[in-house]
Write an enzyme that holds these catalytic residues in place. Structure first.
Site, short mmCIF file in Angstrom:
data_model
loop_
_atom_site.label_atom_id
_atom_site.label_comp_id
_atom_site.label_asym_id
_atom_site.label_seq_id
_atom_site.Cartn_x
_atom_site.Cartn_y
_atom_site.Cartn_z
N GLY A 275 20.68 -9.31 17.52
CA GLY A 275 21.02 -7.95 17.92
C GLY A 275 22.03 -7.26 17.02
N PRO A 318 19.32 -13.32 14.11
CA PRO A 318 19.18 -11.95 13.60
C PRO A 318 17.73 -11.64 13.21
CG PRO A 318 20.08 -13.36 11.89
CD PRO A 318 19.96 -14.21 13.12
N GLY A 319 17.23 -10.50 13.62
CA GLY A 319 15.91 -10.03 13.18
C GLY A 319 16.09 -8.78 12.34
N TYR A 361 12.60 5.11 21.31
CA TYR A 361 14.03 4.88 21.57
C TYR A 361 14.90 6.07 21.21
CZ TYR A 361 12.52 -0.06 21.21
OH TYR A 361 11.90 -1.26 21.34
N CYS A 388 -1.43 13.34 17.31
CA CYS A 388 -1.59 14.42 18.28
C CYS A 388 -0.59 14.31 19.42
CB CYS A 388 -3.02 14.42 18.79
SG CYS A 388 -4.17 14.68 17.45
N TYR A 418 10.72 -3.70 13.40
CA TYR A 418 10.12 -3.03 14.56
C TYR A 418 9.36 -1.76 14.16
CZ TYR A 418 13.30 -6.37 16.58
OH TYR A 418 13.97 -7.53 16.87
#
Ligand SMILES: *Cc1c(COP(=O)(O)O)cnc(C)c1O
Length: 460
Positions: A275, A318-319, A361, A388, A418
């Site tokens: 995170g 960690p990503g 988000y 659209c 992501y």
């Protein structure tokens, strides 16, 4: 959500974040937003590791995700050096493909997966199974069976159903898998804020406050079919403030002490989750891995001393902080529309299908015109996609040169995490390719989808 983001997406269309000021030089790159090998070359175009984005666009088409491989590898090394006696798991859900599995494996990283598909990708790229952790709140019998048969290093338990499921599968096979228990600690962290609550209303993990986490640990210890290695907590994403980790470490280590007192077992490992935040705009100021490590270490040492526990072997996950800043998306501008002097919409050839984060988000991004430098005045623009949906926004507010025009390339940094992994085929748009660049050489690591790929699934 930060205050400046409120209202920026819907309604109040003339507003812009108060921190966003016209840049002195619209061509300048803010270094913390870009992969380390990106520069603006003498001809005005961006270059990555010596390759011009104009050549990359000509060769691979747009939109394309461009990965600065050296940047990604350097981030792995920085995390490993900052946490020398911990295991650093790359959270594969941020972005996973075989080439990236090989890169992180070569850099000595471990890998988290959370579905059979991610596990299959990891194994097919030769990730050593003992370095894989398997997450998820609803792992199926088939997925758990594959994980056991592959010999993954650890499985992170998320429910009583799963404990029973894995216990039965382990008995059948006569194996004793290593497991962690995911603890819901009542801490939720997003960007610069965190909240600590007594109980958590969410699907992940075993509640600490409600007693489920302790009950799960006792069950695993007492049945003794699974090898309980430790506790796990993951408190959120895009976190800048270590105080959330402080509260979660205190709570998890409190449970660790409770388990020791009740069962005489000191669990040897502790996973603090991932995170860690990255910079998407000039407003974000993430801590360097080294400083983060110092703070986390101090928190864990302090809590262990207070509970008279030996300091467990740590792991982190960690990503975003590994892959997010190493990638930018390169788009081509299709139309430029000035809406009644309120705002200029710059439409690019992708959008919410390759980056859903702005719509999902309310995320903020930045952008620059990438194929050339410009000497004209900056103009406040909104970069939008071709889908659209009026919410199909890539970058809510950014100053671009007022002469931005169809055919220009626009680069959006910070899109490694992501974005491709959450990409969709909305409006039957094929998903973009991923190109890795290193030392002046580009290689395709995920090819672009074709219309034939889309039609191949349509068997009716
Ligand atoms: C998503 C996730 C991570 C990675 O989060 P980032 O924000 O990408 O660092 C780590 N651990 C768990 C359990 C996760 O679900």
């Amino acid at each position: 959500m930060r205050a400046h983001e409120a209202g920026a997406l819907h309604g109040d269309i003339g507003s812009r974040p108060p921190w966003l000021r016209p840049p002195g030089d619209v061509n300048a790159l803010v270094p913390q937003l870009w992969p380390r090998n990106v520069t603006r070359a003498a001809d005005g175009a961006l270059a990555v590791a010596g390759l011009s984005v104009r050549d990359l666009a000509a060769e691979y088409g747009t939109p394309v995700y461009v990965l600065d491989e050296d940047d990604l590898r350097t981030r792995c090394r920085e995390f490993r050096a900052a946490f020398p006696d911990a295991d650093v798991y790359y959270a594969g859900k941020a972005f996973l493909c075989r080439a990236v599995v090989r890169m992180i494996a070569e850099e000595g990283m471990f890998l988290d997966v959370c579905t059979g598909g991610e596990l299959a990708t990891a194994l097919s790229a030769g990730m050593p199974p003992e370095r894989i952790g398997f997450h998820g709140n609803n792992k199926s019998v088939a997925e758990l069976s594959r994980a056991l048969d592959a010999g993954v290093g650890r499985i992170i338990l998320d429910s009583f159903t799963e404990i029973d499921r894995l216990t039965a599968l382990a008995r059948e096979r006569g194996v004793r898998p290593r497991v962690l228990i995911r603890v819901t600690v009542g801490v939720e962290a997003h960007t610069h804020e965190f909240i600590a609550t007594a109980h958590e209303d969410q699907k992940f993990g075993f509640s600490l406050a409600g007693g489920a986490a302790a009950a799960a640990a006792f069950k695993v210890i007492d049945e003794d079919v699974l090898e309980l290695r430790g506790l796990h907590s993951h408190i959120g994403s895009q976190i800048f403030d270590a105080s959330g980790f402080e509260v979660s470490a205190r709570r998890v280590l409190g449970l660790q002490a409770q388990i020791r007192d009740a069962r005489g077992v000191e669990l040897p490992e502790l996973d603090l989750g991932g995170g860690f935040g990255i910079a998407y705009t000039t407003q974000d100021d993430p801590a360097a891995p080294h400083d983060l490590a110092k703070r986390l270490r101090k928190i864990v040492d302090g809590e262990c001393a207070a509970e008279k526990l030996a300091v467990p072997h740590l792991s982190i996950e960690p990503g975003r902080a590994i892959v997010g800043p190493a990638v930018f998306t390169l788009y081509e501008v299709g139309t430029v529309k000035d809406v009644d002097g309120i705002r200029t919409y710059v439409s690019v050839d992708g959008g919410m299908s390759d980056n859903i984060r702005t719509a999902l988000y309310d995320a903020s991004y930045s952008a620059t015109v990438a194929n050339r430098a410009s000497s004209v005045e900056p103009l406040l623009a909104r970069v939008v996609g071709k889908h659209c949906e009026s919410g199909d926004i890539v970058v809510k507010d950014e100053f671009l040169p007022a002469d931005v025009q169809p055919g220009d390339l626009v680069a959006v940094p910070g899109t490694g995490a992501y974005c491709r992994s959450m990409a969709s085929n909305y409006n039957h748009v094929p998903r973009p390719s991923v190109v890795a660049v290193r030392d002046g050489r580009a290689r395709l690591i995920v090819r672009r989808e074709t219309e034939e790929d889309l039609l191949a699934l349509d068997v009716g």
